[in-house]
Each structure stands twice: as structure tokens, then as C-alpha cells.
Motif scaffolding. Structure first.
Motif, short mmCIF file in Angstrom:
data_model
loop_
_atom_site.label_atom_id
_atom_site.label_comp_id
_atom_site.label_asym_id
_atom_site.label_seq_id
_atom_site.Cartn_x
_atom_site.Cartn_y
_atom_site.Cartn_z
N CYS D 110 0.84 -1.20 0.00
CA CYS D 110 0.00 0.00 0.00
C CYS D 110 0.87 1.25 0.00
O CYS D 110 1.76 1.38 0.83
CB CYS D 110 -0.90 0.00 1.24
SG CYS D 110 -2.01 1.43 1.30
N GLU D 111 0.58 2.15 -0.92
CA GLU D 111 1.34 3.40 -0.98
C GLU D 111 1.19 4.19 0.33
O GLU D 111 0.24 3.98 1.08
CB GLU D 111 0.87 4.26 -2.16
CG GLU D 111 1.87 4.33 -3.31
CD GLU D 111 3.27 4.72 -2.88
OE1 GLU D 111 3.45 5.70 -2.13
OE2 GLU D 111 4.23 4.00 -3.29
N LYS D 112 2.15 5.04 0.59
CA LYS D 112 2.09 5.88 1.78
C LYS D 112 1.34 7.16 1.47
O LYS D 112 1.29 7.54 0.29
CB LYS D 112 3.47 6.20 2.32
CG LYS D 112 4.52 6.68 1.32
CD LYS D 112 4.32 7.92 0.53
CE LYS D 112 3.99 9.17 1.31
NZ LYS D 112 3.71 10.32 0.37
N PRO D 113 0.79 7.91 2.39
CA PRO D 113 0.65 7.47 3.77
C PRO D 113 -0.36 6.34 3.84
O PRO D 113 -1.24 6.25 2.96
CB PRO D 113 0.15 8.72 4.50
CG PRO D 113 -0.54 9.52 3.46
CD PRO D 113 0.16 9.22 2.17
N LEU D 114 -0.26 5.51 4.86
CA LEU D 114 -1.08 4.30 4.92
C LEU D 114 -2.55 4.62 4.75
O LEU D 114 -3.27 3.91 4.05
CB LEU D 114 -0.84 3.59 6.26
CG LEU D 114 -1.49 2.21 6.41
CD1 LEU D 114 -0.93 1.24 5.37
CD2 LEU D 114 -1.25 1.65 7.82
N MET D 139 2.87 -4.55 3.39
CA MET D 139 3.96 -3.58 3.47
C MET D 139 3.44 -2.22 3.02
O MET D 139 2.56 -2.13 2.15
CB MET D 139 5.11 -4.02 2.56
CG MET D 139 6.36 -3.15 2.68
SD MET D 139 7.81 -3.89 1.84
CE MET D 139 7.65 -3.14 0.23
N CYS D 140 3.98 -1.17 3.61
CA CYS D 140 3.63 0.19 3.17
C CYS D 140 4.79 0.74 2.34
O CYS D 140 5.96 0.52 2.65
CB CYS D 140 3.34 1.08 4.37
SG CYS D 140 2.73 2.71 3.91
N GLY D 141 4.45 1.47 1.30
CA GLY D 141 5.45 1.83 0.29
C GLY D 141 6.23 3.10 0.56
O GLY D 141 6.15 4.03 -0.24
N PHE D 142 6.94 3.13 1.64
CA PHE D 142 7.85 4.28 1.83
C PHE D 142 9.12 4.01 1.03
O PHE D 142 10.12 3.54 1.56
CB PHE D 142 8.15 4.47 3.32
CG PHE D 142 7.03 5.10 4.08
CD1 PHE D 142 6.77 6.47 3.95
CD2 PHE D 142 6.23 4.36 4.93
CE1 PHE D 142 5.73 7.07 4.66
CE2 PHE D 142 5.18 4.95 5.63
CZ PHE D 142 4.93 6.31 5.49
N ASN D 143 9.06 4.35 -0.26
CA ASN D 143 10.10 3.90 -1.18
C ASN D 143 11.48 4.49 -0.88
O ASN D 143 12.49 3.91 -1.24
CB ASN D 143 9.72 4.25 -2.62
CG ASN D 143 9.51 5.73 -2.83
OD1 ASN D 143 8.67 6.34 -2.16
ND2 ASN D 143 10.26 6.32 -3.73
#
Lengths: 409, 409, 409, 409
Positions: D110-114, D139-143
Motif C-alpha cells: 500500500c502506498e504511503k501514507p497508509l 507492506m507500506c510503500g515508503f520507497n
């Protein structure tokens, strides 16, 4: 006959300086150089230096080039043949010396911060106001205003080149007390220094950002920290260098009573919002004063460790050519720079003091009030005070008291 | 009694300086500062300044702080009460003044380049050698050796930190004559200046790179260019600033007889290969001396416009942590820097001259030979000569004549 | 029916690539990405990859995303369903493969340098000219032309923004063979690679500077060096990575037959003078292509390790605001950048290849000749040849033969 | 049979992505590249893309390389042949889609912010915890954690190289809405985006600094501002680019309901103090994420606009050699970099996503939990919430609620 008119007659302004450590050395360099670098309406003369230790001040006088020395600042302040009193002592004696000097009809240059407390600063403002009525000038020594790149920032902002200011981002980072064995010098003692990083270096970025933006800080939310709470007592110390005592026994230690670092958010009266940070624990940052100002039309960035440069982002340029323009502030048409070398030949830290002395001497000779005035410096003190109060009260938002009303009162 | 022993008795070295333009001002600043900044075994005294124009040199004496002035350099050279002759004139008079001064038993500091021709330089070397036998010291003023970061480069290289040197890459770029209307000042006239960018700024990078590497250039292949071949005659000029005449008529013009830019490849006697470039047509580069040295173990990079910094790539670090380390050369354990301010408080261009005067005074007082000697400076002259000959002969590879053999002859 | 018209019908161009090492991987990334990043008039299809080792090329095909593989480049060149032949082999096979491909009516993209010798390059130019008459396109892969900042340099220069070009200053510095134990890979063997740093990376700065300035090098004076003359034979090698054999015995060694570094001075046909340097011994410089162009009105600086940035000094700005403007080349109106991310989101090395493929596909689809042509690449080869000859003959000035006359012949 | 074991059997993980704008394009690039760049235990397959507009999503599927498309995210979530659901929509739909996907047994990125609120984030954490019990990964996507220089920062800090952390200094500055005529896109609407600069870019620096330091923010004092309070309604918008409607009449305008800038002070649980600033009004800063961490032994500095570089000041070096070491993070032994090009060949923004996909695929294939988990992302949400509450309540000091207790509850 006022001191001022006398000095204008013979075109000489006789300086008496109190203090001979770091700031004393820097000011001496400036007083020695200012007549050479600039064509001044009056010539500064390094007449008298004062310090408490007879042999040391005698050595300083000889080394730094002062005509004479004394161990009694009251003598210096009262001597008829002194025109300017230059106060370079720790903050706890600024008020007493400056007020006495003003009362004695001397022009006063006082190092920053103006005082260790708002009350002292108010008393100094009152003394300066009274003296001003008789043509006596007073100025506080925020020397970084005289760095050419900083003066250039102010010019660009004043002429509207970056538009409405949105953000101020200022840090002043040093690292000279990172070592827990660094001793408890006077700058780490509240009774001598007033505060720690906050008043010593935080005061500089408060003054500098208010100066270049033309805006005043109206409120703050602050947080301070003392990372190393106890330190060895110094065997002896002076300026920024010191060593801890090295007897056979473990050195006696003492409490650090000032902040190691101070951080605060602020609002300025022109609508800008700001972050400020002063720290002596930012390892690797030696004299890391860095300021960035974002306006609606452009951005300016200054870094004291590269003080001959100014970065300017100008949105008036075509989109594809916009960028951070690194301007080397060494051209003859840059502030103060016509006095120095050809383009690209850089100047150093000490030149800011030479420029300060030039502006002070010119103001005295021309009969104008120099800036920053004691009122300006009181206002910085009020910001420092608001920061300290906010930090003491759990980072609560704290309004800065107005300086001008105090003067009026 | 030799001049030297007299000066050591009364601990004062009396300086007579010839010339008062750009270099004269820079040297004056240094002579004025050197006693304050450093604890010297003898005190320099700014005794006498010489220039051809009576009123101008009188003004310069007052402004720059010299005790007295004269318009006759022969008088200056011969006066009994002068210990040091400091030659700051254009290159065409270096030899005559320096040789006369040495003959008169004065220590001589001569600005670079040593002379306008190899023959003159040889004569100066011979005079210096003869004087040296009587304890008279001579030095050529390649001031950039005294920039702390440059001295640090030499230390790192000498201690083997970058290994065997593979590449030298040196440029000295300026842009002050890009405008075709900039007038034909003395620096653009071969009879006065000897050469153009080559001798003026090329000489600096030749000396600097040879100094830091400890290697000598053995051969070159060169190319020079004069982009603007004719320029207005100057109405008046001094230093690097000038204006062209502005009568109602078009100004008279004259031929530019020196190079605007000089480029050359070189081999050094330690096996390194090199590129050099000196230009006054590199727009935007104001005082752009940049040197990079690649060794088998590391790289060093220096940029004069950021002279307080030195970049050091050290392959002894773990691979994943290797990088260009920007060292701020402002620590007390950096060369010359204990004399100045706390870490991070930068110095400027003029400090290199103060360091130069310190080294010269110390050598005289200590009875040692300062560097760069006239032989060192002759060797630079021989490189300049090889470059000029190579360029004149279609970029043919040209060996540099050995300087020491000349001395022996 | 020509290949070209067929591909336009079904909007697909089928690519056959020869080679799968460093350049093969980079080209594969580009072919895989180009259809996604850009709206192209024809779609590239990764049809066939060729390598000598069956299992390796099969693995490469699977990994890199090619439809099929072969070990016979002649099969690839001759297959009816291949439209484009992409030559990524070492330089010694460029000519044979490219000429065969052109003869078979394939569009050819050939990696740089075009060939290992001028004779081969001439033969390739002749083949390309013949094929061109039938609508077959050919291009040499100087990918750095497609770095947006480089394309932007060319635009600024072409539009007169920096005026008449005075100086070109170009280096391409790497350090991957500094270790004397690095093995004797094909890039260090003259029969495979043609030359060393000169042809591998020197070719890039020759092409790049000629491209951005629009000027051709007319003559050179050069010096080359092989610092490490003997190296261990490789156990196995591919791309730029390699390891030396590690048997119990000391590894067999072989002679390095190419230059480690090549330096040259040059004149360009528009009046500029230049220095060039290519080295694999500049420790710390990993992919250090740096180019500075000084014109009469401005300067441009590019550094491949920061390829998203371009520095532009513009003398049209007011004096006090002139500086090196660091433009972040990530705006939609910068060359190629509309295809990528929002401003400030940088791209990498591999994107230059994607841009190259875009330009090649567009030229084929539009029926125009892409650049750099084989003639352009031959001209680079002629400069390389002049450099090598100058170095062989004691750095003698050497004229560059004209490329166009060769074509006419 | 769980999805996971199926995918491990045939070594393929089938991805369904919801959203196709800016993040959709970035994720597509990463999914397309990850199999090629890395040797993964399972192959990602771009199976299905979902968007609300049929023709647009069809175009995106073709352009970006997805096998199929749908306009119904519920279909995507429930399809048997989808293993991974990648949520790239605006924040207001994250919770619904992610929870449904987890319930359907899909691994979720999931892209950030959650989420747009703490409540939603808590619900997502609960869903993830439940799914985890059955081997489903989230997982959250803080790339930016996957930028090699950032991963390297974490390694250096974790191994004690900079000692006890004293200061965190983080800004994320952009300027894309400085123009008051820039339209009211979804990112400026609270109901869609949750917050403005705070959640969009402030979330990144919160996560990044907590990640590299291993410390959590415990309390904040914050100030937010909306400089431009009303903007034209957009005619149409997507990603970060947009245009305002251009009818004959003045465009309708709407209220900006999010912050333009958010500033806060913070304390971290390891004793560090911090300043954070997120702004879309810092003109000239395009993607200006800059983080500096000062420890008792060293300092690290990262700048996203130069993401291939890391500055490291190491006080373990000799005093005279300490400096800011610019490490080019392109060596094979740097995190993630063995997958790419030779040293010095830089990577771009998009590579951070490719690294993210690698880590996610590896975790799924290896049966481990990837980071940042939904709990980690909830904790960031709680910081965002504390910041928003502090700002709403006059910059009052606000404790951050613990995330783990919430999970336990």
C-alpha cells in the motif's frame, strides 16, 4: 564641547576597548584595518585596551597594537581622550560598562548579545536613548550583518526580488563541546553567559534573519537540551579554547547551567513561518550558520563557512533556466567589496568586523544613528527570552514582547 | 656588521617596498598584520615605500601605513636603515631592482614571476647566490604556497598519502579581459609583463603543482592564443582595474602583444603526466585556480575560490566509504591556522601574503634560506620559456632546461 | 518491399542485438523501456539476442527479456524478421557485423567507438552510404548526447547564449584499473579494443564536445601513457568487472597493449582551443566525465556523475548577480524529460540509452537520418587516430584528416 | 492451498495494481524492471491494472505493460489468479481496498501514507495482523527507504559509526503550488488527501528519519500554514500536473482545505531532538528532501536531489583530516547497487521502487514479514496526527500515541 565635535575637528576617534580574548582580537584586527581599507571621514585610533590581568592585558596591548592599557574599565570609560568604548567582555558586564560609558558621553559599540537579561537590555536602551539626545551613538555588534553576501541578501529582498517571504530556515551549528571532557568554560555558565548556544549563536541567526527579511519574530515554540550536564572545571580558559585541569586526581566537575542546543519554530510579522536551530553538538559543523529564505518569487541561501558566496533562485528566469545561482560576492559592486581585492579573491571572517567598524565610524562622523541599535538588540533579547520561556514551559507557544513599547514606557 | 646581525640585535627588520599597486597593497596588508598574527623572532617595520609618482606614493604611504616614501628606488635600495627590499613592480624592473638590492646587502623578496626572461632570472640567481654567501636571503613571492590547504596538500603528498603521482591537472582561469573594450594595460604588453596569462597566472600553477608534488616539469607541448588582438589604449591604469580613454573621438588602439590563454601538456620527473591551462577568457571564473592530483593511493583537489577547503580521496578507507572528503582547513593543527580564528571561521586571499612574510622573516631571523628560492623561481621561468618556445614552434615537444646546471655554470 | 515500410505497416520494429555484456544490458534496458516512456510511431520488439556462448546467451535472453537467442550473428543479420541490428560487441567486430547487417537491409545501431581503425570506419561509412540510398538508417551509439543536460547545452550554444566559443575543457576520468593486479581484460588489449582510455572514454568527450559546440577538432598534440605495463591474465571477464586467475601458482601475466591515459591539446574549426584528458588512473573519479565550455558571453559546465544538473554562467545578467547557475534538468520543458517524473525526481545513467533508442526509432519511422551518423563517428575515429599518431611521434602537432572528403571519394 | 505456496510452486507472483497515475506509473516501471535487475526467488507478473475510467485504464495497461485491465477494484481483489494487490490510489481509498485484499488472502503493498486517518490505519493494521497469521504479507510503500544511500545511512548508524544521536534535521521541500493559479487538485483537498504537505511529503521524512535512526518520535510541537487559501477548480487533473479550467468566464474557485506547509519540533525516544519541515512553497526546491543526523561521533547528510551521494563526517579520522566525505553510492558493495551499473554510473528516482518490489517479493517468497509493516506505517500516521493536533491547538506540545499498544488492544 562634545566628544563628537572634537573628534570631527581632528578627524580622529580614539577607541578604548574592554576585553582582549576572542572578540577582543577580532575587534583589534578590525580597528587596525578599517582606516586602511576604507576612506573614512575620521580616523580610528587604537588608544587604550582594558583587562583584569595586568600582565596579560599589557601583552595584548603590545601584540594587538593598542597605544596603552589599563586594568580598570572605569578609568577607560571616564578618560577624556576616549571617544568610543568598545565592549568585548562576557555578557554579564555589558550593561554596567555600556551604561557607564554612555553616561560619560562615549559612543558605545557593544558585542552581542546585548545583555544577559531583558532587564539589563532595557536599562541599556534607556541609557542609549538618553545619550542619543546629546549626539552620542550606540550600536550592537552583530557583525554578520556586515558579511557582504548578507548585506546583498537584504538588498535583494528589500527590492522585492524574492517577493512575499514564506519561509525562513536558519541554523547555526557548531561542535566544539561535543567531547564530554571539554571543560566548563564561562560560555557554559549561566551567570556569565546568560544562556548557551541560544544567546551565543542563536542570537546571530535571529538578528540576521530579521535584518535580511525586514520582519520581526512575533511568537515562538521552543525546545532546548543540555546533552552533557556535568563537565570538568577548567584549569584556565580564554576565548573558545580551553583545557580541563590535569592534576593527578580526577578533575573536579561542575554543572553545565546553559543549553547545548536550542530549537524553535516562529512566526514573523510579515507572514513568514520559520525554523531556527542553534547547537554546539552538530559534529562536523564548525561555524555552520546557514540561512535559507523562500519567497513567492525566489529563494536566497547563505552559508557562513562559504561566506563569499550567495545562492539565488530567481523565478523570473525562463522555466528551463531556473536554478540556484551561486554568486561569488567579490565584485566591486557588491556591498563593502570595492575596498578589497579583484573579483574572485575572497575575504574571511574577520572582514565582517572591519565593515562593522567602518559603518560605526561613518555614523559617528556623519551624525547618524548606526544599526543595529540597542533597541534592535533588545528586540533580539526579547526573542531569546521568549524562546527560553517557551522551552521552560514545555514548548508552549510564547509571544515575543514588543521592544518599542518598552522604550516608550 | 651585516644587516642581518643588526636586525637580530634590535629585533626589527625594516622593510622597503617598491611598488604600490595591487601587489603593493597586498604586501602592505601582510607586513602590517604579520607581527600581530604570529610570534616572530623579529618585528617587521614598514619603513619606506617607493613609487614613481610623488603624490601617489605619498598617498599610498599614508593610506597603507608606511613610515616614509620616496620616488627613487635606488635610494631605497641603498639606505642603511633598510633590511628587506620587497619588489612589487611589474616584471620588467624585477631584475634591476633585486640585483641592486642584493648587492647592497638587503634581503630581497621579489614578486613572481621572477623576471620577464630567463636571462634576467639567471642574473638574479647569480646575484642571490653571491649574496647568500654573506648571509643575505632571497625569496620569490609565490604566495599560494602559503595557502594553508596548499601547504596541507604538500604535507599529505610528502608523507605518501596519495602514493605515486599519476596525474596533475591544473587550471588558472580568469575573465577580466573578455570584453574587447577592456584597455591595453601593462599586463597586456609584452615589454612590461613578459607574457600574458602564461607568466601572470600560469606561473602560479607551475610553481604550486611542482611544490606540492615535489616533482619538476621536464618537457612540455604548448599552445597559446590571443583572442582579442587589438585593444583601446588606456587613459590610465593601475592594478587590475582600468578604463579606456573616453574622448569624443574613438580611442586610439594598440596591439595586444601577449597571450590571452596558454595551454600545455607536460611530463614531470617523477613519472606524472599533466595538463595545464591559464586563461583570462574563461568567463565566470574570477580567480579560478583549480588543481587536482591523482596518485596511486589517493586524490587531492584544491580550488582557490574556496581556499579554506581541501578535498581528499583516500583509497585506504573501506571501499564502501571512500569518497571526496571536503576538509575545512581551519583547525589549529592545519598549517598556519593556529594564528587565526576558531574552526570554521574562514580566512581570505590576503592571508597567504601574511604567511609568506612570516616565513620570510623567520628565515632571515633564523639564518636559513627561505623557499621558493630564486633558483626555484628560475626553474619556473624555464618552464614558462619552454612553453613559449613550444607554442612558437607549432606545439612541438620542448624540453625544459635544467635550472641547477645554470647556477653551477 | 523495404524493411522500413513493413515496419511502419505493423508499427513494430524487431530488434536483433549482438553482445550481452555491459552494453548489452544497458541497451536491453533501453529497448524494454522506450515504448513505455515515449509515444513512438513504431514499437520496438526485443526479438533476438546473439552471443558466442550458448548457455550464457540463453540466460541473458531470459534475464534481459529477449524473445529468442542465437550464437550466430550472421543468422541474426540475415533473418527476415529482424529490422534493426544493434551492435554491442567489442570494437574489433563492429565493422564486419555492421557492414553485413547494412548489406542485408537492416537498420544498424553500432556502439561507439565505431571501429578499431580508420580503415574499418571508412568501410562502414561506405556501407552506410550505400544502404542509405535504399532508406536504411545507421547510427553510432554515443549515448551521452542523449543526457538531457547535454542536449540542453547544445541548445543553449546553438541559440548563441554563450557567444563565440573560446575554450573547451573536457576530461573523462575513471579509476577501475588503478590496482596493478586488475587483470588483462579485453579492454586492455589493442587487438580487441583498438585503444585504451582513448577510444573507450576519450571518444565520448570528443563526440560530446563537438556535438554541443557544433565545432570539429582540426588538429591535436597528444601524449599517452601506460602506467602498469604488465597484468595478470584474467580467469574470465565480462563487462567492466573481472577477477584475475587465482590458482596456486602466480598467475600468468601479459602485456598491456593500450594506453591507460591519453591527454591532448586541440584546436576546433570555430576558433576554440581545448584540452582533453581520458584516464583510467584518476583515483576517486568513477565516471568522471566533466566538460566546461567558455564562450564570449557565458560558460556551461556538465558533470556526468551529477548528470541531472547543468551549470550556466550567463554574462547577460547584471554584474552583481552573475554566477554559476545550477539548473536541475528535470523540468518537462527540458530535453526528453517530459517522459519521466515530476521536477526534481532525477533520472540515471541508463536513461541516456532509452533516449537514444527513442531517437533511432523515430528516425526510422519518420524516414530521416539519425545522428550521430557513421560519418560523424568516422570523424571521431579520425580524431582518435590523430591523437594516437601525435602521441606515437613525440607529441607532434597532428592535423585531423577530414571525414567528408573520404565519403566523397 | 494458500496463494503463497501456489506462487512459490510456479515461481510467479501475479500483481494487480489499483491506480495508474503518478504512483501507478512509478510502480509499473518497478514491476517491469525488478525481475531483470535482480535474481528473485519468484517472478513478478504484471497481471492486472484497475482504474475507474475504462478508456484511460485500457490505455494505461497497454502503455505500462499490464496483461489486462479492469474498472472494478473489487474484481481485482477477489480474482483467484492475483497474488499481490498494489494500492496506488489517493489515500481516501487505501483502507477499503487494502482491507478487502487482505481479507481475500492477497499480499498487499500500500502506498504511503497508509491512510487518511488514524482510525483507518488502525483498521488496516488489524486486518494485516489477522492475515499475517495465514502467511499473508503486507507492506507500506515508503520507497525512500530503498534509496541505496538511505539504506547505507541506516547501516552506518546501526553499526554505531556516528555514536549517540543528538540531532535530526529533516526537510522535504517542493514548490509546485507556489503559483496561486495552480488549481485545486485532489492533493489539496482534505477529504481526498487527508492532509497537504504534511501527509504527502512530511510522512516521508518522518518514516525515513525513524528508519535510519532506529528511534521513534515521542512528541511534537507543530505549526502549519495555508498560504493560498482559495484556488481555481481544476478542469481535469492527474498526478502532480494539472491545469485550471479555461472557460471564457473566470474559473470557479474552491477552498484549499489542507496545509501548504507543516513545521514541527520533536523528541525521539533515543534522546535525539529534531526539526522537521514539509512545504510545497519552497521555491526552487523541486524534490528537496534533505536529512542531516548528528551523532556524538559523526554526521550523515542525504539530499534526494543528489540521491546517489551520501555525506559522512567521521570523527574517528585524525583531526586534521576530518571533513564531510561525499561518498558516491554506486559501488557493488553498496545496498542494492550490485544490480546496476559500474561505479559512478548513477541511478534515478524510479530505482527506489524497483528495490521496494525486490524486497517485497523476496519477503513473500521467503515467508518473512517485509518492512515497513502496517504497524510501522500506523506509527507514522500517529505522528502525523500528533502534528495536526498540535498545530490545531496553538502549537502545544503533543505526545505521539503508541502504535504497538493499539495493536495489542
Amino acid at each position: 564641547m562634545s566628544t563628537d565635535s572634537r573628534s570631527l575637528q581632528d578627524r580622529e576617534l580614539r577607541v578604548g576597548m574592554v576585553g582582549y580574548a576572542f572578540m577582543g582580537a577580532a575587534h583589534s584586527t578590525a580597528w587596525r584595518t578599517v582606516n586602511v581599507a576604507f576612506d573614512l571621514p575620521a580616523r580610528a585610533r587604537m588608544a587604550l585596551i582594558c583587562g583584569r590581568d595586568e600582565s596579560k592585558v599589557a601583552g595584548a596591548a603590545a601584540k594587538l597594537g593598542w597605544d596603552a592599557h589599563t586594568t580598570d574599565w572605569r578609568e577607560l570609560v571616564e578618560r577624556d581622550d576616549i571617544d568610543i568604548v568598545d565592549v568585548c567582555t562576557p555578557g554579564d558586564s555589558h550593561a554596567e560598562i555600556a551604561i557607564a560609558a554612555l553616561a560619560a558621553g562615549k559612543h558605545v559599540l557593544c558585542e552581542k548579545p546585548l545583555a544577559n537579561s531583558v532587564d539589563e537590555a532595557r536599562a541599556m536602551v534607556a541609557a542609549a536613548a538618553k545619550a542619543q539626545a546629546e549626539g552620542i551613538r550606540s550600536m550592537c555588534g552583530f557583525n554578520y550583518r556586515r558579511v557582504p553576501a548578507v548585506a546583498m541578501m537584504r538588498q535583494l529582498i528589500a527590492s522585492g526580488r524574492i517577493g512575499v517571504i514564506r519561509h525562513v530556515r536558519a541554523v547555526y551549528l557548531q561542535d566544539w563541546i561535543v567531547d564530554p571532557q571539554f571543560p566548563l568554560v564561562w560560555r557554559l555558565q549561566k551567570d556569565k553567559a546568560g544562556s548557551g548556544a541560544l544567546g551565543d549563536i542563536g542570537a546571530h541567526i535571529i538578528d540576521l534573519t530579521q535584518y535580511v527579511t525586514g520582519q520581526k519574530i512575533t511568537g515562538v515554540s521552543a525546545l532546548t537540551e543540555t546533552f552533557v550536564k556535568e563537565r570538568p572545571l577548567p584549569s584556565e580558559s580564554s576565548g573558545l579554547a580551553a583545557s580541563s585541569g590535569n592534576g593527578a586526581d580526577a578533575p573536579a566537575t561542575g554543572q553545565v547551567t546553559v543549553d547545548d542546543a536550542a530549537l524553535f519554530l516562529a512566526r514573523l510579522d510579515g507572514g513568514a513561518i520559520a525554523t531556527y536551530e542553534a547547537s554546539r553538538f552538530a559534529i562536523g559543523r564548525k561555524n555552520g550558520l546557514r540561512v535559507e529564505i523562500n519567497g513567492s518569487l525566489g529563494t536566497l541561501v547563505f552559508d557562513l563557512e562559504r561566506l563569499n558566496e550567495l545562492e539565488f533562485y530567481d523565478s523570473a528566469a525562463p522555466t528551463s533556466e531556473q536554478g540556484f545561482n551561486r554568486i561569488l560576492i567579490t565584485e566591486a559592486d557588491h556591498p563593502y567589496m570595492a575596498a578589497w581585492w579583484p573579483p574572485g579573491h575572497i575575504i574571511g571572517y574577520e572582514h565582517s568586523f572591519t565593515h562593522e567598524m567602518r559603518d560605526f565610524v561613518e555614523a559617528i562622523a556623519n551624525g547618524t544613528d548606526p544599526a543595529p541599535s540597542f533597541v534592535d538588540a533588545l528586540q533580539v533579547q526579547l526573542v531569546l527570552d521568549a524562546v527560553a520561556r517557551s522551552a521552560d514551559q514545555g514548548t508552549v507557544w510564547t509571544e515575543v514582547e514588543p521592544a518599542l513599547a518598552e522604550v516608550a514606557a
